[in-house]
Design an enzyme around this catalytic site. Structure first.
Site, PDB file in Angstrom:
ATOM      1  N   ARG A 177       0.828  -1.357  -0.019  1.00 42.95           N
ATOM      2  CA  ARG A 177      -0.049  -0.070   0.140  1.00 42.95           C
ATOM      3  C   ARG A 177       0.918   1.189  -0.040  1.00 42.95           C
ATOM      4  NH1 ARG A 177      -4.583  -0.156   4.455  1.00 42.95           N
ATOM      5  NH2 ARG A 177      -5.223   1.727   3.280  1.00 42.95           N
ATOM      6  N   CYS A 236      -1.499   6.138   9.534  1.00 45.58           N
ATOM      7  CA  CYS A 236      -1.769   4.581   8.825  1.00 45.58           C
ATOM      8  C   CYS A 236      -2.791   5.109   7.866  1.00 45.58           C
ATOM      9  CB  CYS A 236      -2.271   3.615   9.766  1.00 45.58           C
ATOM     10  SG  CYS A 236      -3.662   4.300  10.895  1.00 45.58           S
TER      11      CYS A 236
END
Length: 281
Positions: A177, A236
């Site tokens: 990611r 995050c």
């Protein structure tokens, strides 16, 4: 008080001064709690209690913090006072709701708060008999409304820190990611340019418990180098799993790092902001 507590120490605590909180996320969170939880644990929902439901994630991300008034009301409903010893766990190796609630309590100045190392899995592995009975919290006086959540970083602070050698922005998402190879949740793949990637999963051993303190310290001290932990910002996807790393840093004795609550879910929705696809190093 160390952020982590092991199961034997939890079982030995005085139940009259301790509140155990089971924090889970997802639409079926309460149903999972009802099916099995630690005896005496009250329930809190990651999605409904520890975050707002934003109209536009471009301003605050997918899990923005609730108001301090709502948070104080939640603590009161859970039977928590400023003197309560709170122990938290979840069913995701403490990478979701448990770490988030731990951080929120620390951010308002609550002193006695710990996370069960290994979460619900640790209890199951030890053969602890779980309960399916709903727990009614104790009735307590209203928790004082805090002035705010300390230790947060704004999107403007992140912009500056990501391009300042005396600061460090840590992205705790999985590497694919971070590199923009996949993005299963947010609208745009990639990362904040200048941020480094230290996936939160690396905080844990093969048994889903945190690494021992010395290993955690060496792991992060090597990455920080001469940078003060107070100049570190952790993020995050939406400000939840980043708390797992903030807990790891504190357990390792590296205190003072901040949380970028909006995280990638906010940054990636701002068309004027740059998107990185390559590693900083």
């Amino acid at each position: 008080m160390q952020p982590l507590i092991d199961l034997p120490k939890l079982l030995a605590l005085d139940k009259t001064t301790t509140v155990i909180v089971d924090v889970r996320g997802g639409a079926d969170a309460h149903e999972r709690y009802q099916q099995s939880h630690l005896d005496g644990a009250v329930f809190a929902s990651l999605d409904d209690d520890l975050a707002l439901h934003p109209e536009d994630a471009a301003f605050g991300g997918r899990h923005p913090l609730p108001s301090t008034k709502d948070f104080a009301d939640l603590l009161t409903r859970l039977g928590i006072t400023p003197d309560t010893h709170v122990v938290i766990y979840d069913d995701k190796a403490n990478a979701m709701g448990a770490a988030r609630l731990w951080w929120m309590l620390k951010a308002i100045g609550h002193q006695k708060v710990q996370v069960l190392n290994g979460g619900l899995k640790a209890a199951i592995d030890k053969g602890i008999i779980l309960s399916f009975e709903e727990v009614t919290p104790n009735v307590v006086e209203s928790y004082p409304v805090p002035a705010g959540f300390a230790g947060t970083a704004s999107i403007e602070e992140v912009k500056l820190a990501a391009n300042d050698d005396s600061h460090l922005v840590i992205d705790v998402r999985e590497n694919a990611r971070y590199l923009g190879q996949t993005e299963p949740i947010d609208l745009v793949a990639g990362h904040i340019p200048g941020a480094i990637n230290i996936p939160y999963a690396g905080n844990m051993d093969s048994d889903s418990k945190y690494l021992v303190d010395e290993l955690l310290h060496d792991k992060y001290a090597q990455q920080l180098g001469d940078i003060s932990p107070k100049n570190v910002i952790v993020h995050c996807g939406s400000g939840v799993t980043a708390c797992h790393t903030l807990l790891a840093l504190e357990q390792a004795g590296l205190t003072g790092a901040k949380l970028y609550v909006g995280s990638w879910s906010e940054w990636s929705r701002r068309p004027e902001l740059p998107i990185g696809k390559e590693s900083r190093y």
